[in-house]
Design a protein around this motif. Structure first.
Motif, PDB file in Angstrom:
ATOM      1  N   ASP A   1       0.788  -1.252   0.011  1.00  0.00           N
ATOM      2  CA  ASP A   1       0.041   0.169  -0.016  1.00  0.00           C
ATOM      3  C   ASP A   1       0.792   1.328   0.072  1.00  0.00           C
ATOM      4  O   ASP A   1       1.590   1.463   1.007  1.00  0.00           O
ATOM      5  CB  ASP A   1      -0.734  -0.080   1.192  1.00  0.00           C
ATOM      6  CG  ASP A   1      -1.728  -1.133   1.322  1.00  0.00           C
ATOM      7  OD1 ASP A   1      -2.370  -1.464   0.134  1.00  0.00           O
ATOM      8  OD2 ASP A   1      -2.245  -1.687   2.371  1.00  0.00           O
ATOM      9  N   GLU A   2       0.815   2.034  -0.886  1.00  0.00           N
ATOM     10  CA  GLU A   2       1.650   3.176  -1.170  1.00  0.00           C
ATOM     11  C   GLU A   2       0.782   4.532  -1.700  1.00  0.00           C
ATOM     12  O   GLU A   2       0.991   5.005  -2.575  1.00  0.00           O
ATOM     13  CB  GLU A   2       2.445   2.972  -2.256  1.00  0.00           C
ATOM     14  CG  GLU A   2       3.957   2.339  -1.854  1.00  0.00           C
ATOM     15  CD  GLU A   2       4.812   2.941  -1.036  1.00  0.00           C
ATOM     16  OE1 GLU A   2       4.433   3.750  -0.170  1.00  0.00           O
ATOM     17  OE2 GLU A   2       5.856   2.539  -0.939  1.00  0.00           O
ATOM     18  N   PRO A   3      -0.139   4.835  -0.610  1.00  0.00           N
ATOM     19  CA  PRO A   3      -0.633   6.243  -0.888  1.00  0.00           C
ATOM     20  C   PRO A   3       0.194   7.310  -0.865  1.00  0.00           C
ATOM     21  O   PRO A   3      -0.283   8.424  -1.809  1.00  0.00           O
ATOM     22  CB  PRO A   3      -1.818   6.160   0.150  1.00  0.00           C
ATOM     23  CG  PRO A   3      -1.364   5.215   1.359  1.00  0.00           C
ATOM     24  CD  PRO A   3      -0.548   4.373   0.630  1.00  0.00           C
ATOM     25  N   ALA A   4       1.377   7.014  -0.325  1.00  0.00           N
ATOM     26  CA  ALA A   4       2.274   8.204  -0.440  1.00  0.00           C
ATOM     27  C   ALA A   4       2.852   8.614  -1.950  1.00  0.00           C
ATOM     28  O   ALA A   4       3.109   9.499  -2.226  1.00  0.00           O
ATOM     29  CB  ALA A   4       3.521   7.934   0.397  1.00  0.00           C
ATOM     30  N   PHE A   5       2.603   7.517  -2.732  1.00  0.00           N
ATOM     31  CA  PHE A   5       2.911   7.651  -4.317  1.00  0.00           C
ATOM     32  C   PHE A   5       2.158   8.704  -4.989  1.00  0.00           C
ATOM     33  O   PHE A   5       2.363   9.163  -5.982  1.00  0.00           O
ATOM     34  CB  PHE A   5       2.666   6.375  -4.917  1.00  0.00           C
ATOM     35  CG  PHE A   5       3.919   5.391  -4.873  1.00  0.00           C
ATOM     36  CD1 PHE A   5       5.071   5.596  -3.897  1.00  0.00           C
ATOM     37  CD2 PHE A   5       4.185   4.448  -5.817  1.00  0.00           C
ATOM     38  CE1 PHE A   5       6.011   4.703  -3.838  1.00  0.00           C
ATOM     39  CE2 PHE A   5       5.306   3.584  -5.847  1.00  0.00           C
ATOM     40  CZ  PHE A   5       6.132   3.718  -4.743  1.00  0.00           C
ATOM     41  N   ASN A   6       1.162   9.409  -4.347  1.00  0.00           N
ATOM     42  CA  ASN A   6       0.151   9.983  -4.939  1.00  0.00           C
ATOM     43  C   ASN A   6       0.570  11.378  -4.405  1.00  0.00           C
ATOM     44  O   ASN A   6      -0.123  12.489  -4.941  1.00  0.00           O
ATOM     45  CB  ASN A   6      -1.133   9.816  -4.708  1.00  0.00           C
ATOM     46  CG  ASN A   6      -2.076   9.342  -5.833  1.00  0.00           C
ATOM     47  OD1 ASN A   6      -1.482   9.044  -6.953  1.00  0.00           O
ATOM     48  ND2 ASN A   6      -3.038   8.844  -5.689  1.00  0.00           N
ATOM     49  N   VAL A   7       1.486  11.599  -3.701  1.00  0.00           N
ATOM     50  CA  VAL A   7       1.742  12.866  -3.127  1.00  0.00           C
ATOM     51  C   VAL A   7       3.298  13.359  -3.255  1.00  0.00           C
ATOM     52  O   VAL A   7       3.507  14.499  -3.688  1.00  0.00           O
ATOM     53  CB  VAL A   7       1.643  12.895  -1.425  1.00  0.00           C
ATOM     54  CG1 VAL A   7       1.974  14.425  -0.747  1.00  0.00           C
ATOM     55  CG2 VAL A   7       0.310  12.564  -1.303  1.00  0.00           C
ATOM     56  N   PHE A   8       4.394  12.359  -3.198  1.00  0.00           N
ATOM     57  CA  PHE A   8       5.695  12.861  -3.262  1.00  0.00           C
ATOM     58  C   PHE A   8       6.376  12.519  -4.432  1.00  0.00           C
ATOM     59  O   PHE A   8       7.230  11.455  -4.447  1.00  0.00           O
ATOM     60  CB  PHE A   8       6.572  12.400  -1.939  1.00  0.00           C
ATOM     61  CG  PHE A   8       5.969  12.535  -0.606  1.00  0.00           C
ATOM     62  CD1 PHE A   8       6.083  13.875  -0.126  1.00  0.00           C
ATOM     63  CD2 PHE A   8       5.101  11.323  -0.062  1.00  0.00           C
ATOM     64  CE1 PHE A   8       5.284  14.073   1.069  1.00  0.00           C
ATOM     65  CE2 PHE A   8       4.524  11.796   1.266  1.00  0.00           C
ATOM     66  CZ  PHE A   8       4.666  13.051   1.685  1.00  0.00           C
ATOM     67  N   PHE A   9       6.067  13.095  -5.468  1.00  0.00           N
ATOM     68  CA  PHE A   9       6.336  12.652  -6.842  1.00  0.00           C
ATOM     69  C   PHE A   9       7.884  12.442  -7.176  1.00  0.00           C
ATOM     70  O   PHE A   9       8.287  11.519  -7.817  1.00  0.00           O
ATOM     71  CB  PHE A   9       5.726  13.459  -7.978  1.00  0.00           C
ATOM     72  CG  PHE A   9       4.075  13.663  -7.772  1.00  0.00           C
ATOM     73  CD1 PHE A   9       3.464  12.514  -7.623  1.00  0.00           C
ATOM     74  CD2 PHE A   9       3.493  14.586  -7.604  1.00  0.00           C
ATOM     75  CE1 PHE A   9       1.888  12.451  -7.463  1.00  0.00           C
ATOM     76  CE2 PHE A   9       2.186  14.961  -7.496  1.00  0.00           C
ATOM     77  CZ  PHE A   9       1.429  13.960  -7.401  1.00  0.00           C
ATOM     78  N   ASP A  10       8.706  13.546  -6.660  1.00  0.00           N
ATOM     79  CA  ASP A  10      10.073  13.445  -7.001  1.00  0.00           C
ATOM     80  C   ASP A  10      10.554  12.271  -6.312  1.00  0.00           C
ATOM     81  O   ASP A  10      11.472  11.559  -6.854  1.00  0.00           O
ATOM     82  CB  ASP A  10      10.459  14.618  -6.676  1.00  0.00           C
ATOM     83  CG  ASP A  10      10.242  15.974  -7.651  1.00  0.00           C
ATOM     84  OD1 ASP A  10       9.707  15.663  -8.558  1.00  0.00           O
ATOM     85  OD2 ASP A  10      10.411  17.094  -6.962  1.00  0.00           O
ATOM     86  N   GLU A  11      10.214  12.197  -4.998  1.00  0.00           N
ATOM     87  CA  GLU A  11      10.745  11.202  -4.294  1.00  0.00           C
ATOM     88  C   GLU A  11      10.399   9.454  -4.782  1.00  0.00           C
ATOM     89  O   GLU A  11      11.125   8.819  -4.691  1.00  0.00           O
ATOM     90  CB  GLU A  11      10.361  11.026  -2.860  1.00  0.00           C
ATOM     91  CG  GLU A  11      11.086  12.226  -1.900  1.00  0.00           C
ATOM     92  CD  GLU A  11      10.677  12.231  -0.462  1.00  0.00           C
ATOM     93  OE1 GLU A  11      11.335  12.600   0.335  1.00  0.00           O
ATOM     94  OE2 GLU A  11       9.444  11.863  -0.475  1.00  0.00           O
ATOM     95  N   VAL A  12       9.191   9.460  -5.171  1.00  0.00           N
ATOM     96  CA  VAL A  12       8.602   8.409  -5.950  1.00  0.00           C
ATOM     97  C   VAL A  12       9.655   7.999  -7.045  1.00  0.00           C
ATOM     98  O   VAL A  12      10.226   6.798  -6.965  1.00  0.00           O
ATOM     99  CB  VAL A  12       7.320   8.387  -6.437  1.00  0.00           C
ATOM    100  CG1 VAL A  12       6.993   7.196  -7.356  1.00  0.00           C
ATOM    101  CG2 VAL A  12       6.446   8.550  -5.074  1.00  0.00           C
TER     102      VAL A  12
END
Length: 342
Positions: free
Chosen positions: A178-189
């Motif tokens: 589960d990676e909801p953070a992928f919808n927020v921190f695009f550069d880090e992703v």
């Protein structure tokens, strides 16, 4: 031969009222010690039964043994102090009091493996197990040791890989991160987020999935969605790199979301779990509404790669609403299966 359009959920289902307070996210347990262990197993059996009765094809534990999709995993690790808490901004959306990383993180023993083995014994259907992804884990903690989001994510990726390999050995067919953070921190992703995810799935022979959504139907998330404008194009930032990754399935939010459906083209060739159930409303979709979402997705996803799913977990909903939504998901998929077989 695998069934066409196999249905599943993103993960969580509501807990029975005797285990935890209903319709509340991260609700405390009502039982203790031995009774709690037995209660969690009973709830897992109930969640399985409800999925099977609804005709769900790929079943899960409904996350009945977890209070929270990240912290329940973290509780079993060394190096994290739950008494030492700090307030952090979660996914740039809301403040939460979280535990602190105080030393090197490690996993002294398996976390969910016994539960997975128990579920495997109870069903012959394919089973899917959800784990938190490395980036979402670091976003749910205060790091006072590594002082680097990337370093901590790599450490978690190694730990998740250990757990995933043992889940596979216990008979899990699909391991979902589960990676909801992928919808927020695009550069880090794109810099290291997908790379840490690749580390978490290293050496696995079972299928792997990443679930990227806009969150549970809680106020902080629904308020955030209102700020995103008429088109939600977050997936555009991460899908191209995910398309070339080793992940087998990509799970995303679709129904009642303002995600332009053509963004699914960006992961052409991958299997896609299309969220056809809105978890931010108590309104139960009709089978036809589900079928319409799936028909739209079929313009951009090959039929043998489309997996009807829910947008996110259903933990905060009532059990009757969740059951209705599971039934609608199954019935909607059946309509489209019938159309495809003609």
């Amino acid at each position: 031969m695998q069934k066409l359009l196999p249905t599943s959920t993103a993960g969580s289902l509501p807990k029975p009222s005797w285990l935890a307070e209903p319709e509340k996210l991260w609700s405390p347990w009502k039982l203790e010690i031995a009774q709690l262990a037995e209660g969690k197993r009973d709830a897992l059996c109930l969640a399985l039964q409800e999925q099977q009765q609804a005709g769900i094809d790929i079943v899960s534990d409904g996350e009945q043994t977890r209070q929270h999709f990240v912290t329940t995993f973290v509780e079993h690790l060394t190096g994290v102090d739950f008494d030492k808490r700090e307030t952090v901004r979660i996914r740039d959306r809301y403040d939460a009091s979280v535990p602190t990383v105080v030393g090197a993180v490690s996993r002294p023993k398996p976390v969910f493996v016994e539960d997975a083995r128990f579920l495997r014994q109870k069903t012959s259907k394919p089973i899917k197990w959800a784990l938190p992804g490395p980036m979402t884990m670091i976003d749910t903690l205060f790091d006072n040791h590594y002082k680097s989001r990337e370093k901590l994510a790599w450490e978690f990726a190694k730990i998740l890989n250990q757990e995933a390999r043992e889940l596979e050995a216990a008979g899990v067919d699909i391991i979902q991160f589960d990676e909801p953070a992928f919808n927020v921190f695009f550069d880090e992703v794109n810099d290291w987020g997908i790379a840490t995810l690749e580390k978490a799935i290293e050496g696995l022979r079972c299928e792997t999935a990443v679930h990227i959504c806009y969150g549970y139907g809680i106020k902080a998330n629904t308020d955030w969605k209102k700020t995103l404008g008429s088109e939600w194009r977050q997936y555009e930032e991460t899908f191209p790199k995910l398309q070339t990754s080793s992940i087998d399935l990509i799970s995303l939010e679709c129904h009642n979301a303002r995600v332009p459906i053509e963004l699914l083209q960006l992961v052409r060739g991958k299997k896609v779990m299309v969220g056809a159930i809105d978890v931010a409303t108590n309104d139960i979709e009709t089978p036809e509404e589900v079928a319409n979402t799936l028909r739209e997705a079929l313009q951009f996803v090959d039929a043998d790669k489309l997996y009807p799913c829910t947008n996110c977990g259903m933990a905060p909903l009532s059990r009757s609403v969740a059951k209705g939504k599971l039934n609608a998901l199954s019935a909607g998929a059946e309509i489209v299966r019938g159309e495809l077989s003609r």
